[in-house]
Scaffold this motif. Structure first.
Motif, PDB file in Angstrom:
ATOM      1  N   LYS A  11      13.771  94.265  49.704  1.00 43.06           N
ATOM      2  CA  LYS A  11      13.647  94.958  48.414  1.00 43.06           C
ATOM      3  C   LYS A  11      15.009  95.242  47.790  1.00 43.06           C
ATOM      4  N   SER A  12      15.927  94.295  47.960  1.00 37.78           N
ATOM      5  CA  SER A  12      17.263  94.433  47.378  1.00 37.78           C
ATOM      6  C   SER A  12      17.583  93.332  46.380  1.00 37.78           C
ATOM      7  N   GLY A  13      16.571  92.575  45.947  1.00 34.64           N
ATOM      8  CA  GLY A  13      16.775  91.554  44.927  1.00 34.64           C
ATOM      9  C   GLY A  13      16.843  90.142  45.461  1.00 34.64           C
ATOM     10  N   VAL A  94      23.184  93.623  47.922  1.00 32.34           N
ATOM     11  CA  VAL A  94      23.078  95.020  48.326  1.00 32.34           C
ATOM     12  C   VAL A  94      22.530  95.825  47.154  1.00 32.34           C
ATOM     13  N   ARG A  95      21.688  96.816  47.488  1.00 40.54           N
ATOM     14  CA  ARG A  95      21.070  97.654  46.460  1.00 40.54           C
ATOM     15  C   ARG A  95      21.126  99.110  46.894  1.00 40.54           C
ATOM     16  N   ASN A  96      21.200  99.998  45.922  1.00 38.78           N
ATOM     17  CA  ASN A  96      21.234 101.424  46.191  1.00 38.78           C
ATOM     18  C   ASN A  96      20.003 101.829  47.016  1.00 38.78           C
ATOM     19  N   PRO A  97      20.204 102.456  48.189  1.00 37.45           N
ATOM     20  CA  PRO A  97      19.042 102.877  48.977  1.00 37.45           C
ATOM     21  C   PRO A  97      18.081 103.778  48.219  1.00 37.45           C
ATOM     22  N   ARG A  98      18.598 104.534  47.250  1.00 38.44           N
ATOM     23  CA  ARG A  98      17.712 105.353  46.406  1.00 38.44           C
ATOM     24  C   ARG A  98      16.606 104.516  45.784  1.00 38.44           C
ATOM     25  N   ASP A  99      16.939 103.280  45.452  1.00 37.95           N
ATOM     26  CA  ASP A  99      15.988 102.411  44.766  1.00 37.95           C
ATOM     27  C   ASP A  99      15.232 101.511  45.737  1.00 37.95           C
ATOM     28  N   VAL A 100      15.825 101.253  46.896  1.00 40.29           N
ATOM     29  CA  VAL A 100      15.106 100.525  47.931  1.00 40.29           C
ATOM     30  C   VAL A 100      13.904 101.341  48.407  1.00 40.29           C
ATOM     31  N   ILE A 101      14.065 102.662  48.512  1.00 37.53           N
ATOM     32  CA  ILE A 101      13.000 103.519  49.032  1.00 37.53           C
ATOM     33  C   ILE A 101      11.709 103.387  48.221  1.00 37.53           C
ATOM     34  N   PRO A 102      11.709 103.603  46.897  1.00 37.30           N
ATOM     35  CA  PRO A 102      10.447 103.446  46.148  1.00 37.30           C
ATOM     36  C   PRO A 102       9.973 102.002  46.057  1.00 37.30           C
ATOM     37  N   SER A 103      10.912 101.046  46.020  1.00 34.28           N
ATOM     38  CA  SER A 103      10.496  99.646  45.949  1.00 34.28           C
ATOM     39  C   SER A 103       9.805  99.213  47.232  1.00 34.28           C
ATOM     40  N   ALA A 119       9.128 108.586  52.798  1.00 34.91           N
ATOM     41  CA  ALA A 119      10.502 108.782  52.326  1.00 34.91           C
ATOM     42  C   ALA A 119      11.337 109.499  53.384  1.00 34.91           C
ATOM     43  N   LYS A 120      10.757 110.487  54.050  1.00 39.51           N
ATOM     44  CA  LYS A 120      11.467 111.201  55.117  1.00 39.51           C
ATOM     45  C   LYS A 120      11.781 110.251  56.268  1.00 39.51           C
ATOM     46  N   HIS A 121      10.827 109.393  56.611  1.00 44.86           N
ATOM     47  CA  HIS A 121      11.046 108.391  57.654  1.00 44.86           C
ATOM     48  C   HIS A 121      12.244 107.506  57.307  1.00 44.86           C
ATOM     49  N   PHE A 122      12.314 107.035  56.078  1.00 47.40           N
ATOM     50  CA  PHE A 122      13.419 106.167  55.659  1.00 47.40           C
ATOM     51  C   PHE A 122      14.741 106.910  55.775  1.00 47.40           C
ATOM     52  N   ILE A 123      14.794 108.137  55.298  1.00 47.85           N
ATOM     53  CA  ILE A 123      16.041 108.904  55.333  1.00 47.85           C
ATOM     54  C   ILE A 123      16.444 109.226  56.772  1.00 47.85           C
ATOM     55  N   ASP A 124      15.486 109.670  57.572  1.00 46.86           N
ATOM     56  CA  ASP A 124      15.794 110.029  58.953  1.00 46.86           C
ATOM     57  C   ASP A 124      16.296 108.835  59.759  1.00 46.86           C
ATOM     58  N   ASN A 125      15.801 107.645  59.450  1.00 49.97           N
ATOM     59  CA  ASN A 125      16.118 106.454  60.250  1.00 49.97           C
ATOM     60  C   ASN A 125      17.067 105.483  59.560  1.00 49.97           C
ATOM     61  N   ARG A 126      17.513 105.803  58.345  1.00 48.61           N
ATOM     62  CA  ARG A 126      18.412 104.927  57.575  1.00 48.61           C
ATOM     63  C   ARG A 126      17.749 103.589  57.258  1.00 48.61           C
ATOM     64  N   GLY A 127      16.435 103.612  57.130  1.00 47.53           N
ATOM     65  CA  GLY A 127      15.690 102.407  56.830  1.00 47.53           C
ATOM     66  C   GLY A 127      14.289 102.494  57.397  1.00 47.53           C
ATOM     67  N   VAL A 128      13.591 101.371  57.381  1.00 50.65           N
ATOM     68  CA  VAL A 128      12.205 101.306  57.840  1.00 50.65           C
ATOM     69  C   VAL A 128      12.193 100.778  59.274  1.00 50.65           C
ATOM     70  N   ASN A 223      -0.357  96.781  45.846  1.00 47.74           N
ATOM     71  CA  ASN A 223       0.567  97.075  44.768  1.00 47.74           C
ATOM     72  C   ASN A 223       1.281  95.801  44.339  1.00 47.74           C
ATOM     73  N   PRO A 224       1.796  95.751  43.123  1.00 47.39           N
ATOM     74  CA  PRO A 224       2.512  94.552  42.683  1.00 47.39           C
ATOM     75  C   PRO A 224       3.804  94.349  43.461  1.00 47.39           C
ATOM     76  N   PHE A 225       4.165  93.095  43.673  1.00 44.88           N
ATOM     77  CA  PHE A 225       5.420  92.777  44.353  1.00 44.88           C
ATOM     78  C   PHE A 225       6.608  93.098  43.454  1.00 44.88           C
ATOM     79  N   PHE A 226       6.513  92.705  42.190  1.00 40.77           N
ATOM     80  CA  PHE A 226       7.604  92.930  41.242  1.00 40.77           C
ATOM     81  C   PHE A 226       7.398  94.253  40.519  1.00 40.77           C
ATOM     82  N   GLY A 227       8.365  95.149  40.660  1.00 38.71           N
ATOM     83  CA  GLY A 227       8.314  96.425  39.975  1.00 38.71           C
ATOM     84  C   GLY A 227       9.147  96.405  38.705  1.00 38.71           C
ATOM     85  N   GLN A 228       9.603  97.584  38.302  1.00 35.24           N
ATOM     86  CA  GLN A 228      10.388  97.706  37.078  1.00 35.24           C
ATOM     87  C   GLN A 228      11.871  97.446  37.294  1.00 35.24           C
ATOM     88  N   GLY A 229      12.301  97.350  38.551  1.00 37.96           N
ATOM     89  CA  GLY A 229      13.714  97.101  38.829  1.00 37.96           C
ATOM     90  C   GLY A 229      14.604  98.266  38.444  1.00 37.96           C
TER      91      GLY A 229
END
Length: 267
Positions: A11-13, A94-103, A119-128, A223-229
């Motif tokens: 989810k980084s482009g 590379v993409r801002n993790p802030r935006d990787v999380i919702p994507s 979201a807490k899982h992502f932050i606690d673990n620095r990813g999925v 959900n759709p694969f392509f979001g608003q970016g």
């Protein structure tokens, strides 16, 4: 032949970059079947390593023209072993993790009642964590392993590296595509009109429209694969504590904060 990896954390482009490159190589809009994203015509131009594995074949490293291949796997994973000597280029997105999380939330089809926990899982673990188990690493692992030259050259000793930010591709898509094509050595002289046609044919609104029109998806609960970016999104919508937790992560985790700051994601 020069084999190049188009690598990123999910989810980084990566898929968008792949479609841009394929549109340039074919000089027309790439036909997409979203239920089988990547198979068929897109894979003919810029393969996805996962789809290559599914077919039980090998990448055609003996062909004369440069070949760009999508991967999310960490560079040290043995899935790359047959191609280490053939690899001469790496483009890492590379993409801002802030935006990787919702994507990633959208792609993983997280239920509304699980959004805050996700979201807490992502932050606690620095990813999925499930993606780490698949070989993609966590966000910090992926960025460090692919963008640190000393680490990368342990796995691909003959490679050159180009790092592009998703935000810059969005801001200047034609300029970013020009950089990718020039770096990969697809053409000795780049045709600016052809670059612009590829950009127009790969616009995110066209990708979203292709997904909406795909009959194979109309009755699927996904959900759709392509979001608003979107970029630099607040995480407050996940709950009052999530934005604060992310800001603490930036401040208190030296590795995560340093990587985020290096690419302009320190806020």
């Amino acid at each position: 032949m020069a084999l190049a990896w188009i690598a990123s954390y999910p989810k980084s482009g990566n898929t968008w970059a792949r479609i841009l490159l394929a549109s340039y190589l074919r000089d027309r809009q790439v036909e997409l079947r979203m239920a089988q994203l990547g198979r068929g015509r897109l894979d003919d131009a810029v393969p996805d390593l996962v789809n290559v594995l599914r077919t039980g074949t090998m990448l055609p490293v003996a062909q004369p023209r440069p070949l760009a291949v999508k991967t999310h796997f960490l560079p040290g994973r043995n899935i790359h072993d047959p191609y280490r000597d053939a690899t001469t280029k790496v483009i890492y997105l590379v993409r801002n993790p802030r935006d990787v999380i919702p994507s990633a939330e959208r792609m993983l089809n997280v239920s509304p009642d699980r959004r805050t926990a996700y979201a807490k899982h992502f932050i606690d673990n620095r990813g999925v964590v499930p993606w780490q188990r698949m070989g993609f690493g966590l966000w910090t692992e992926s960025v460090l392993e692919w963008t640190t030259p000393e680490r990368l050259h342990q796995y691909f000793p003959n490679t050159e590296l180009l790092v592009l930010r998703y935000e810059d591709i969005k801001r200047d898509t034609a300029g970013s595509l020009y950089k990718m094509i020039d770096f990969l050595g697809f053409d000795s002289e780049l045709d600016s009109d052809r670059v612009q046609r590829a950009v127009d044919n790969s616009a995110l609104d066209k990708m979203r429209d292709a997904e909406r029109r795909d009959d194979s998806l109309r009755h699927r609960d996904r959900n759709p694969f392509f979001g608003q970016g979107l970029s630099d999104q607040s995480l407050a919508g996940y709950g009052e504590d999530i934005e604060d937790a992310y800001r603490r992560l930036l401040r208190e985790d030296e590795e995560f904060g340093s990587l985020a700051g290096q690419y302009g994601y320190a806020n």
